[in-house]
Design an enzyme around this catalytic site. Structure first.
Site, short mmCIF file in Angstrom:
data_model
loop_
_atom_site.label_atom_id
_atom_site.label_comp_id
_atom_site.label_asym_id
_atom_site.label_seq_id
_atom_site.Cartn_x
_atom_site.Cartn_y
_atom_site.Cartn_z
N GLU A 1 -3.61 -4.47 -1.46
CA GLU A 1 -2.70 -3.36 -1.77
C GLU A 1 -2.98 -2.86 -3.19
OE1 GLU A 1 2.13 -2.60 -1.51
OE2 GLU A 1 1.42 -4.57 -2.15
N LYS B 1 2.52 2.72 4.12
CA LYS B 1 3.42 1.56 4.17
C LYS B 1 4.83 1.99 4.58
CE LYS B 1 4.95 -2.20 1.11
NZ LYS B 1 4.82 -2.71 -0.29
N CYS C 1 1.57 -5.48 2.74
CA CYS C 1 2.41 -6.33 1.92
C CYS C 1 3.78 -6.63 2.54
CB CYS C 1 2.57 -5.71 0.53
SG CYS C 1 3.15 -6.87 -0.74
#
Length: 284
Positions: free
Chosen positions: A43, A115, A156
């Site tokens: 990330e 995300k 993540c």
């Protein structure tokens, strides 16, 4: 029997985009020389910056981003599937996406994923994060065909949301991903458990590259980039927080084998929830 050689790249990204691209590219080249065909970075590969003002002074749109251009060229140069875990990509005057990108061996952009789950937390040590104050959350789960296997994309904090990974697996993904910049505190507590749990639940490989160490903006990340097999075994790990890379040969037949042994995806059933209140004294 179909195999895929996968690599995780571990970095300690700072505030200089050009330097981060150069250092990450060197690790990607090394992994490719060792035989990796699918290579994943963490990330925020080319910039970790807490300050919203400083972040916006450095980022660009996808079309103008230096990392997008550099990594597209690198994928073509090496002839690999290159999964950039995420970059900070400007999407408007005051908006930015935490965006993962997959480039094919010809250098063409195959898939992008923004995300979905924002890291808005207050940790016991006083560490506090409000990702939603800066980043615009995505709304679509994404899979991409890597030829012999389908990849499901995450980033993540997404790893804490099993429904996303189950949806990707049900859609046919045999390799799932959660490239990360996990905090040291949460990583020490949960990183390995979460990665192995998502692999076991879905009968999938999990490939998650990570940031590691003390960064220029003051944060500290956990490292320990992982590749996990569908039965839950750790196939490769960078067992520290320094930059580096690790490889594992993925035997893709293990996906069907694990799902055959424990057919949790197939056995899932719809259900309703009934809430029953406490009995009154007279009813007892």
């Amino acid at each position: 029997m179909t195999h895929l050689c996968a690599a995780v790249i571990q970095t300690r990204s700072g505030r200089d985009i050009a330097r981060n691209i150069e250092e990450t590219s060197a690790l990607i080249r090394a992994a490719a020389r060792d035989g990796a065909r699918y290579i994943q970075t963490p990330e925020m590969t080319h910039l970790l910056e807490k300050s919203r003002k400083d972040l916006f002074s450095k980022i660009a749109t996808e079309e103008a981003d230096a990392g997008v251009a550099a990594f597209a060229r690198l994928a073509a140069e090496l002839g690999v599937f290159l999964h950039i875990g995420s970059l900070a990509i400007r999407t408007g005057a005051e908006s930015v996406a935490n965006r993962g990108l997959v480039f094919g061996p010809d250098g063409q952009l195959m898939a992008r994923y923004d995300k979905i789950h924002m890291f808005d937390v207050d940790l016991p040590n006083g560490e506090s994060w409000r990702e939603s104050a800066t980043y615009r959350p995505g709304e679509e789960a994404v899979t991409v065909d890597l030829g012999d296997v389908k990849l499901g994309m995450g980033v993540c904090y997404d790893i804490r949301f099993p429904a996303l990974f189950r949806a990707l697996a049900v859609a046919g993904a045999g390799v799932l991903s959660a490239p990360a910049a996990f905090t040291r505190q949460t990583g020490e507590a949960h990183w390995h458990i979460l990665q192995r749990a998502r692999a076991i639940e879905t009968g999938s490989f999990i490939v998650s590259a990570a940031q590691g160490g003390k960064h220029e903006d003051g944060r500290e990340t956990y490292g320990h980039s992982l590749i996990v097999a569908p039965w839950g075994e750790i196939l490769a790990e960078i067992d520290h927080d320094a930059p580096g890379y690790a490889l594992a040969e993925l035997d893709l037949s293990q996906v069907a084998a694990a799902r055959g042994r424990i057919p949790a995806l197939a056995n899932a059933r719809p259900f309703t929830l009934r809430e029953v209140g406490a009995l009154t004294e007279g009813a007892r």
